[in-house]
Design a protein around this motif. Structure first.
Motif, PDB file in Angstrom:
ATOM      1  N   LEU A   1       0.835  -1.193   0.000  1.00 19.33           N
ATOM      2  CA  LEU A   1       0.000   0.000   0.000  1.00 19.33           C
ATOM      3  C   LEU A   1       0.875   1.250   0.000  1.00 19.33           C
ATOM      4  O   LEU A   1       1.802   1.371   0.800  1.00 19.33           O
ATOM      5  CB  LEU A   1      -0.900   0.019   1.242  1.00 19.33           C
TER       6      LEU A   1
ATOM      7  N   ARG B   1     -11.946  -1.500   3.025  1.00 20.58           N
ATOM      8  CA  ARG B   1     -13.119  -0.621   3.036  1.00 20.58           C
ATOM      9  C   ARG B   1     -13.635  -0.358   1.625  1.00 20.58           C
ATOM     10  O   ARG B   1     -14.554   0.439   1.439  1.00 20.58           O
ATOM     11  CB  ARG B   1     -12.756   0.712   3.707  1.00 20.58           C
ATOM     12  N   SER B   2     -13.035  -1.012   0.671  1.00 26.37           N
ATOM     13  CA  SER B   2     -13.415  -0.800  -0.722  1.00 26.37           C
ATOM     14  C   SER B   2     -14.865  -1.225  -0.966  1.00 26.37           C
ATOM     15  O   SER B   2     -15.394  -2.119  -0.303  1.00 26.37           O
ATOM     16  CB  SER B   2     -12.478  -1.614  -1.630  1.00 26.37           C
ATOM     17  N   SER B   3     -15.482  -0.534  -1.924  1.00 22.41           N
ATOM     18  CA  SER B   3     -16.862  -0.867  -2.299  1.00 22.41           C
ATOM     19  C   SER B   3     -16.912  -1.884  -3.432  1.00 22.41           C
ATOM     20  O   SER B   3     -17.990  -2.161  -3.957  1.00 22.41           O
ATOM     21  CB  SER B   3     -17.620   0.409  -2.709  1.00 22.41           C
TER      22      SER B   3
ATOM     23  N   GLY C   1      -0.749   6.840   2.489  1.00 21.04           N
ATOM     24  CA  GLY C   1      -1.969   7.613   2.286  1.00 21.04           C
ATOM     25  C   GLY C   1      -3.012   6.932   1.421  1.00 21.04           C
ATOM     26  O   GLY C   1      -4.085   7.502   1.196  1.00 21.04           O
ATOM     27  N   ALA C   2      -2.705   5.738   0.944  1.00 20.20           N
ATOM     28  CA  ALA C   2      -3.677   5.028   0.094  1.00 20.20           C
ATOM     29  C   ALA C   2      -4.892   4.606   0.916  1.00 20.20           C
ATOM     30  O   ALA C   2      -4.797   4.340   2.111  1.00 20.20           O
ATOM     31  CB  ALA C   2      -3.019   3.805  -0.539  1.00 20.20           C
ATOM     32  N   SER C   3      -6.058   4.553   0.277  1.00 19.91           N
ATOM     33  CA  SER C   3      -7.284   4.130   0.966  1.00 19.91           C
ATOM     34  C   SER C   3      -7.175   2.654   1.362  1.00 19.91           C
ATOM     35  O   SER C   3      -6.527   1.854   0.685  1.00 19.91           O
ATOM     36  CB  SER C   3      -8.494   4.352   0.061  1.00 19.91           C
ATOM     37  N   ARG C   4      -7.810   2.324   2.459  1.00 21.44           N
ATOM     38  CA  ARG C   4      -7.759   0.959   2.962  1.00 21.44           C
ATOM     39  C   ARG C   4      -8.544   0.031   2.031  1.00 21.44           C
ATOM     40  O   ARG C   4      -9.731   0.258   1.762  1.00 21.44           O
ATOM     41  CB  ARG C   4      -8.354   0.875   4.366  1.00 21.44           C
ATOM     42  N   PRO C   5      -7.907  -1.050   1.546  1.00 23.99           N
ATOM     43  CA  PRO C   5      -8.601  -1.926   0.599  1.00 23.99           C
ATOM     44  C   PRO C   5      -9.802  -2.638   1.224  1.00 23.99           C
ATOM     45  O   PRO C   5     -10.800  -2.897   0.544  1.00 23.99           O
ATOM     46  CB  PRO C   5      -7.510  -2.919   0.186  1.00 23.99           C
TER      47      PRO C   5
END
Length: 378
Positions: free
Chosen positions: A331, A340-342, A334-338
């Motif tokens: 990761l 929590r992905s939609s 600062g990358a978005s947490r996977p």
């Protein structure tokens, strides 16, 4: 009077002959057979039972009360699962003084019975025989009631035999259930394998790379379910499967779905000897398939090789820890947490983990590692 059915005795092992004899003795007494009639009738019935066990593999004997020439009679039907009686032996039995035919025991039964009929074939033999009492027929209802009481007395005086019979019937019921479940898993697995093959065929003709990726994901999901069904069909217990076999099958299916000439991705599976119940096995297979798919899609960007590790081990508390990791890019800061992905894949992973009250943790410092801990109740 109409024939009144009374009871059926299973004929599978030598111990069953004892119960067959006890039933025959009780019923001939109710029908007021003379001492001579009683002795030879019980002997004949025991002979038929022994033949069913020794030569017919196994079978059953069904008793009933009938009327013959105004006298009460004991009717017996013995059905076995053997290969049948050769026709030359049947013909020999009808010839007076013949030493061929049905054999000494059955010829003797035929000689003393009031009625004797044989139906035989490659799938088994059915012998219908009737023994007549010399006493006059009394009320049919009275005979049936007395016969029923006599049979209940046998049950009450031999509780061990009754328990043995109940245990045998329970085991047979469980065996039938497992057979049905195995057949269900076999057919479902075959159907899913066919669907997976159709997906691969469609993917091979797709020109759009995004379409091929979507079809590969679908192939992995269907393949995970198909493999789980096949493993449950082969399992000694149709409701469980071995975790190691499942994870190796899921890994192989994913490698097949995402293989490409310019990619060399290795999947290493490490799994303890764990037996999973069916529902948990299906869900772990789907979760691992999704995590491997995500690694193929995102972990090795700009690379031609890589490694994915799948580990499933017991926890000290009695639960299980599933860990799927890769040596990819991990990761970015600062990358978005996977987790929590939609995306559909992560929604599926979260939902399946939640259903089993499992905790989900993702780290991405050195490649990506997804850890799911299942509670001891699973």
């Amino acid at each position: 009077m109409k024939t009144a059915r009374l009871t059926t005795v299973r004929l599978e092992q030598s111990a069953d002959i004892v119960r067959l004899r006890d039933v025959a003795m009780a019923l001939t007494k109710v029908l007021k057979f003379s001492t001579f009639e009683h002795t030879r009738t019980v002997t004949a019935i025991v002979e038929l039972g022994r033949n069913a066990i020794e030569h017919g593999r196994k079978g059953r004997a069904s008793f009933a009360i009938a009327e013959v020439k105004g006298c009460p009679a004991l009717s017996l039907s013995v059905l076995d699962q053997g290969r049948g009686i050769p026709s030359d032996r049947l013909e020999g039995a009808a010839t007076p003084g013949s030493t061929g035919g049905l054999g000494l025991g059955l010829r003797g039964v035929q000689r003393i019975a009031e009625q004797f009929h044989v139906e035989t074939g490659s799938e088994g033999t059915k012998i219908n025989v009737t023994f007549r009492s010399a006493s006059l027929l009394i009320s049919a209802e009275t005979l049936v009631r007395e016969a029923t009481d006599a049979l209940q007395d046998i049950e009450s005086t031999d509780p061990a035999a009754a328990l043995t019979q109940q245990n045998r019937e329970l085991l047979e019921t469980l065996a039938d259930r497992d057979m049905i479940l195995k057949e269900m898993h076999h057919r479902t697995g075959n159907n899913l394998a066919l669907i997976s093959a159709l997906i691969r065929m469609t993917k091979s003709h797709a020109s759009n790379s995004e379409t091929r990726t979507v079809l590969s994901q679908l192939e992995t999901r269907v393949g995970a379910l198909s493999n789980a069904h096949k493993l449950m069909q082969k399992s000694a217990n149709a409701g469980t499967l071995m975790a190691e076999d499942l994870l190796h099958a899921v890994a192989a299916n994913a490698e097949s779905a995402f293989t490409a000439p310019d990619m060399n991705i290795r999947i290493n599976v490490n799994c303890s000897q764990l037996e999973l119940d069916g529902r948990l096995g299906f869900d772990i297979g789907l979760i691992v398939g999704e995590l491997i798919t995500n690694a193929y899609k995102h972990a090795f960007s700009g690379r031609t090789d890589g490694e994915i590790a799948v580990n499933l081990t017991p926890t000290p508390e009695g639960g299980m820890q599933l860990e799927v990791s890769d040596d990819g890019v991990g990761l970015a800061p600062g990358a978005s947490r996977p987790e929590r992905s939609s995306s559909l894949g992560w929604q599926l992973i979260r939902a399946l983990s939640f259903q089993h009250d499992a905790t989900l943790n993702v780290t991405g410092d050195d490649g990506l590692t997804v850890q799911i801990i299942f509670s001891p109740t699973h």
